[in-house]
Design a protein around this motif. Structure first.
Motif, mmCIF file in Angstrom:
data_model
loop_
_atom_site.group_PDB
_atom_site.id
_atom_site.type_symbol
_atom_site.label_atom_id
_atom_site.label_comp_id
_atom_site.label_asym_id
_atom_site.label_seq_id
_atom_site.Cartn_x
_atom_site.Cartn_y
_atom_site.Cartn_z
ATOM 1 N N SER A 1 0.823 -1.214 0.000
ATOM 2 C CA SER A 1 0.000 0.000 0.000
ATOM 3 C C SER A 1 0.855 1.259 0.000
ATOM 4 C CB SER A 1 -0.941 0.015 1.201
ATOM 5 O OG SER A 1 -1.856 -1.042 1.125
ATOM 6 N N ILE A 2 1.894 1.254 0.801
ATOM 7 C CA ILE A 2 2.790 2.405 0.880
ATOM 8 C C ILE A 2 3.528 2.599 -0.441
ATOM 9 C CG2 ILE A 2 4.894 3.275 1.989
ATOM 10 C CD1 ILE A 2 3.773 2.028 4.616
ATOM 11 N N VAL A 3 3.991 1.543 -1.045
ATOM 12 C CA VAL A 3 4.696 1.638 -2.321
ATOM 13 C C VAL A 3 3.762 2.154 -3.415
ATOM 14 C CG1 VAL A 3 5.795 0.272 -4.161
ATOM 15 C CG2 VAL A 3 6.478 -0.058 -1.773
ATOM 16 N N VAL A 4 2.546 1.627 -3.479
ATOM 17 C CA VAL A 4 1.572 2.075 -4.482
ATOM 18 C C VAL A 4 1.256 3.560 -4.272
ATOM 19 C CG1 VAL A 4 -0.829 1.859 -5.246
ATOM 20 C CG2 VAL A 4 0.585 -0.179 -4.964
ATOM 21 N N ALA A 5 1.060 3.974 -3.030
ATOM 22 C CA ALA A 5 0.773 5.384 -2.739
ATOM 23 C C ALA A 5 1.951 6.271 -3.153
ATOM 24 C CB ALA A 5 0.456 5.578 -1.261
ATOM 25 N N PHE A 6 3.153 5.838 -2.862
ATOM 26 C CA PHE A 6 4.340 6.602 -3.233
ATOM 27 C C PHE A 6 4.454 6.736 -4.752
ATOM 28 C CE2 PHE A 6 8.854 6.796 -4.374
ATOM 29 C CZ PHE A 6 9.204 7.971 -3.732
ATOM 30 N N VAL A 7 4.281 5.640 -5.470
ATOM 31 C CA VAL A 7 4.342 5.667 -6.934
ATOM 32 C C VAL A 7 3.254 6.587 -7.494
ATOM 33 C CG1 VAL A 7 4.021 4.264 -9.022
ATOM 34 C CG2 VAL A 7 5.483 3.441 -7.165
ATOM 35 N N PHE A 8 2.058 6.521 -6.925
ATOM 36 C CA PHE A 8 0.950 7.369 -7.378
ATOM 37 C C PHE A 8 1.288 8.846 -7.174
ATOM 38 C CE2 PHE A 8 -3.002 9.658 -6.434
ATOM 39 C CZ PHE A 8 -3.662 9.483 -7.640
ATOM 40 N N VAL A 9 1.783 9.204 -6.004
ATOM 41 C CA VAL A 9 2.132 10.594 -5.711
ATOM 42 C C VAL A 9 3.247 11.065 -6.635
ATOM 43 C CG1 VAL A 9 3.198 12.100 -3.973
ATOM 44 C CG2 VAL A 9 1.316 10.592 -3.334
ATOM 45 N N MET A 10 4.258 10.249 -6.860
ATOM 46 C CA MET A 10 5.353 10.649 -7.744
ATOM 47 C C MET A 10 4.872 10.807 -9.184
ATOM 48 S SD MET A 10 7.760 11.277 -5.790
ATOM 49 C CE MET A 10 8.993 11.633 -6.994
ATOM 50 N N ALA A 11 3.976 9.947 -9.628
ATOM 51 C CA ALA A 11 3.424 10.069 -10.988
ATOM 52 C C ALA A 11 2.608 11.350 -11.111
ATOM 53 C CB ALA A 11 2.575 8.850 -11.329
ATOM 54 N N MET A 12 1.793 11.652 -10.114
ATOM 55 C CA MET A 12 1.008 12.890 -10.128
ATOM 56 C C MET A 12 1.935 14.103 -10.197
ATOM 57 S SD MET A 12 -2.326 12.412 -9.950
ATOM 58 C CE MET A 12 -3.033 13.788 -9.103
ATOM 59 N N LYS A 13 2.976 14.095 -9.381
ATOM 60 C CA LYS A 13 3.906 15.223 -9.336
ATOM 61 C C LYS A 13 4.678 15.359 -10.645
ATOM 62 C CE LYS A 13 7.725 17.148 -6.792
ATOM 63 N NZ LYS A 13 8.726 17.006 -5.795
ATOM 64 N N THR A 14 5.056 14.254 -11.237
ATOM 65 C CA THR A 14 5.850 14.287 -12.454
ATOM 66 C C THR A 14 5.032 14.630 -13.686
ATOM 67 O OG1 THR A 14 7.348 12.656 -11.510
ATOM 68 C CG2 THR A 14 7.418 12.930 -13.899
ATOM 69 N N PHE A 15 3.830 14.064 -13.782
ATOM 70 C CA PHE A 15 3.084 14.173 -15.028
ATOM 71 C C PHE A 15 1.859 15.083 -14.980
ATOM 72 C CE2 PHE A 15 5.108 9.943 -15.121
ATOM 73 C CZ PHE A 15 5.957 10.164 -16.187
ATOM 74 N N ILE A 16 1.319 15.374 -13.819
ATOM 75 C CA ILE A 16 0.066 16.121 -13.771
ATOM 76 C C ILE A 16 0.195 17.420 -12.983
ATOM 77 C CG2 ILE A 16 -2.363 16.026 -13.116
ATOM 78 C CD1 ILE A 16 -2.232 12.995 -13.617
ATOM 79 N N PHE A 17 0.540 17.361 -11.710
ATOM 80 C CA PHE A 17 0.636 18.548 -10.864
ATOM 81 C C PHE A 17 1.992 18.580 -10.181
ATOM 82 C CE2 PHE A 17 -3.893 17.338 -10.707
ATOM 83 C CZ PHE A 17 -4.433 18.459 -11.305
ATOM 84 N N ALA A 18 2.543 19.786 -10.050
ATOM 85 C CA ALA A 18 3.817 19.927 -9.354
ATOM 86 C C ALA A 18 3.807 21.228 -8.559
ATOM 87 C CB ALA A 18 4.970 19.946 -10.343
ATOM 88 N N PRO A 19 4.263 21.173 -7.333
ATOM 89 C CA PRO A 19 4.367 22.421 -6.569
ATOM 90 C C PRO A 19 5.604 23.195 -7.006
ATOM 91 C CG PRO A 19 5.134 20.580 -5.247
ATOM 92 C CD PRO A 19 4.647 20.005 -6.550
ATOM 93 N N THR A 20 5.516 24.506 -6.972
ATOM 94 C CA THR A 20 6.671 25.362 -7.219
ATOM 95 C C THR A 20 6.479 26.642 -6.413
ATOM 96 O OG1 THR A 20 8.165 26.228 -8.924
ATOM 97 C CG2 THR A 20 5.799 26.591 -9.255
ATOM 98 N N PHE A 21 7.512 27.449 -6.339
ATOM 99 C CA PHE A 21 7.382 28.681 -5.564
ATOM 100 C C PHE A 21 7.704 29.883 -6.431
ATOM 101 C CE2 PHE A 21 11.776 27.560 -5.177
ATOM 102 C CZ PHE A 21 12.453 28.768 -5.160
ATOM 103 N N VAL A 22 7.158 31.009 -6.031
ATOM 104 C CA VAL A 22 7.375 32.274 -6.727
ATOM 105 C C VAL A 22 8.621 32.911 -6.134
ATOM 106 C CG1 VAL A 22 6.406 34.541 -7.247
ATOM 107 C CG2 VAL A 22 4.905 32.522 -7.124
ATOM 108 N N ASP A 23 9.555 33.253 -7.004
ATOM 109 C CA ASP A 23 10.817 33.842 -6.582
ATOM 110 C C ASP A 23 10.919 35.244 -7.171
ATOM 111 O OD1 ASP A 23 13.381 34.313 -5.670
ATOM 112 O OD2 ASP A 23 14.339 33.070 -7.197
ATOM 113 N N GLY A 24 10.677 36.260 -6.360
ATOM 114 C CA GLY A 24 10.789 37.633 -6.826
ATOM 115 C C GLY A 24 9.462 38.357 -6.887
#
Length: 186
Positions: A14-37
């Motif tokens: 379950s933990i591995v599947v959740a980790f893979v899912f989160v990494m796929a979401m971050k890589t291919f769909i949504f990614a956090p970033t910050f505003v600099d300036g």
């Protein structure tokens, strides 16, 4: 508490599947970033955290006035507003945006204009030809500006110039930090 081998295996799966899912979401769909300036103030401020929608990296998904995150040629990611699309002619005269010779309102600039401490222009006059040598924005490129026009390194500057579509990481309209400003940004 005794944990049997099957239960432990199920937890690890379950933990591995959740980790893979989160990494796929971050890589291919949504990614956090910050505003600099300060280049996108007051829409986004220095230190804001935003979500980049990576699903909108195709030209057909990007619309005029969307805020995008892109790989800048100077080695970092920038957040700016799309002003011009391929085929557009862009000009500014007396703080008025003209796209293909038609005036466009930019309500998102009103707050920044109100904060001026002088009577100067918020956006200096220019034409696309003066900045780039092109009459219209070429296919595969975008013209972008920061909302804080006086303090933005954007398509007006040779170091950034026109933004290739293939350098766009995605659009952003969701701020998740600071928490008191959490939500959709117009």
């Amino acid at each position: 508490m005794v944990v049997n081998k099957q239960e432990l295996t199920d937890w690890v799966k379950s933990i591995v599947v959740a980790f893979v899912f989160v990494m796929a979401m971050k890589t291919f769909i949504f990614a956090p970033t910050f505003v600099d300036g300060a280049s996108m103030m007051p829409t986004y401020e220095d230190g804001d955290r935003v979500i980049v929608n990576r699903m909108s990296d195709e030209l057909s998904d990007i619309e005029r006035f969307d805020v995008i995150v892109f790989e800048a040629p100077i080695g970092k990611n920038y957040i700016k507003r799309v002003i011009g699309l391929p085929g557009d002619h862009i000009a500014y005269e007396d703080d008025q945006l003209y796209i293909n010779d038609e005036p466009f309102e930019e309500a998102y600039l009103n707050e920044g204009k109100e904060q001026l401490h002088d009577s100067g222009k918020f956006t200096q006059n220019f034409t696309l030809e003066q900045l780039t040598g092109y009459d219209t924005i070429p296919d595969g490129y975008l013209f972008v500006l920061g909302d804080n026009r006086r303090k933005s390194l954007d398509s007006r500057h040779p170091r950034v110039g026109l933004v290739p579509i293939d350098k766009v990481l995605g659009t952003t309209d969701v701020r998740f930090y600071p928490l008191d400003k959490l939500g959709i940004v117009q």
